[in-house]
Each structure stands twice: as C-alpha cells, then as structure tokens.
Design a protein around this motif. Structure first.
Motif, short mmCIF file in Angstrom:
data_model
loop_
_atom_site.label_atom_id
_atom_site.label_comp_id
_atom_site.label_asym_id
_atom_site.label_seq_id
_atom_site.Cartn_x
_atom_site.Cartn_y
_atom_site.Cartn_z
N GLU A 22 0.83 -1.12 -0.19
CA GLU A 22 0.07 -0.05 0.00
C GLU A 22 0.84 1.44 -0.11
O GLU A 22 0.61 2.16 -0.65
N ALA A 25 2.18 1.85 -3.57
CA ALA A 25 1.26 1.95 -4.50
C ALA A 25 0.99 3.61 -4.31
O ALA A 25 0.84 4.43 -5.35
N GLU A 26 0.89 4.08 -3.04
CA GLU A 26 0.78 5.67 -2.88
C GLU A 26 1.91 6.39 -3.38
O GLU A 26 1.79 7.41 -3.92
N ALA A 28 3.97 5.52 -5.75
CA ALA A 28 3.90 5.90 -7.19
C ALA A 28 2.97 6.79 -7.45
O ALA A 28 3.23 7.64 -8.30
N ARG A 29 1.78 6.79 -6.72
CA ARG A 29 0.76 7.99 -7.21
C ARG A 29 1.50 9.47 -6.75
O ARG A 29 1.01 10.42 -7.59
N GLN A 30 2.25 9.55 -5.86
CA GLN A 30 2.79 10.65 -5.37
C GLN A 30 4.08 11.11 -5.97
O GLN A 30 4.92 11.80 -5.69
N PRO A 33 7.46 6.37 -8.69
CA PRO A 33 7.32 5.18 -9.15
C PRO A 33 8.31 4.06 -9.19
O PRO A 33 7.96 2.79 -9.28
N ARG A 106 7.63 11.23 2.43
CA ARG A 106 6.41 11.08 1.89
C ARG A 106 6.01 9.73 2.68
O ARG A 106 4.64 9.24 3.05
#
Length: 154
Positions: A22, A25-26, A28-30, A33, A106
């Motif tokens: 998780e 995945a987050e 990568a979104r921020q 990646p 992050r």
C-alpha cells in the motif's frame, strides 16, 4: 478458533507485506514510481548524513558489492548521489538527494495514514494494544536494517 504455530509469522509477514504494498502504490501516485521495498531499508541506512558503500553493506548485512549495486540503481533513478568526503577526499560518500529525502518524508506521512486506517478498522485501543504487545515480544530498537542481508541479499 485454534491457530497453528506457523500462522503467527505468516500473518505478521502478510501484514507487513500489505502495508509495504500500500505504501508503494501511494508513493507511485505521489511521484515515486521506481522505488522498491528494499530501497527503503537502503535509504534509511544511508540516513541524513550519508555513508560509504562499505558501511552501508555492513549495516544492511550484505557485501560491499551488493551495496554498490543497489547504490548504482538508486543513483540512476535519482535517490542518491556519490560525493567526496570533505574531510578525506579519498573517501566516497553516498548521500540522499532531495528526491530521496522527499520519498522518505512522504513514506512517513503515508505510514501515518495507513496506521490511521488500521485504527479505524480495529479501533485505536486494539491497535495500541497490538503495538504494545509487539514491543513486548520484539527487541527495543525496531530499526533492524540488516533485513536485506537476512533475507539473502539485495
């Protein structure tokens, strides 16, 4: 319900895996990646002051060559840079770049969000009790960065 002894380590590993998946995945979104789970251990071991490949390998429990290979990867994707030690120009230091520091910052915020989700599902009291029980059953310092070496290598 009766549990078998082997279920405890599998459930703990599964919980760890879920949280890490998780997180990534987050990340990568921020904007991160390319970062991989093992990179987090490496970046924590490098720390804010930097380190050498030899020291990094020792901290991670891997060879200098394995540490160097991971440094190469992290340098290529922008998370670390190699510099010369100002006190000893023969010594090469690996430091986190601003992009690497951003990923660590992050990650900390994302872990707080993930913990809040678990607290929402389990209840804050139960999660606090779980964490307290795990503190009782594990060594005092949770920063065992030699996990990559323990798993077999980077």
């Amino acid at each position: 319900m009766s549990s078998h002894g082997f279920e405890l380590p599998l459930r703990l590993l599964l919980a760890f895996r879920m949280l890490i998946d998780e997180l990534h995945a987050e990340l990568a979104r921020q904007g991160h990646p390319d970062i991989r789970p093992m990179h987090g251990f490496v970046m924590q071991a490098i720390g804010p002051d930097g380190t050498t490949a030899v020291e990094l390998g020792r901290t991670l429990g891997v060879s200098k060559q394995a540490a160097g290979k991971t440094i190469d990867t992290l340098e290529r994707i922008g998370y670390v840079e190699r510099t010369t030690d100002a006190r000893d120009t023969r010594r090469k230091i690996v430091r986190l770049t601003p992009y690497g520091m951003d990923a660590l910052n992050r990650s900390a915020r994302i872990f707080d969000t993930l913990r809040a989700h678990w607290a929402g599902e389990l209840g804050e009291d139960r999660l606090n009790a779980l964490e307290a029980d795990l503190r009782t059953m594990t060594p005092g310092n949770p920063w065992r960065l030699d996990t990559p070496g323990w798993f077999g290598n980077l």
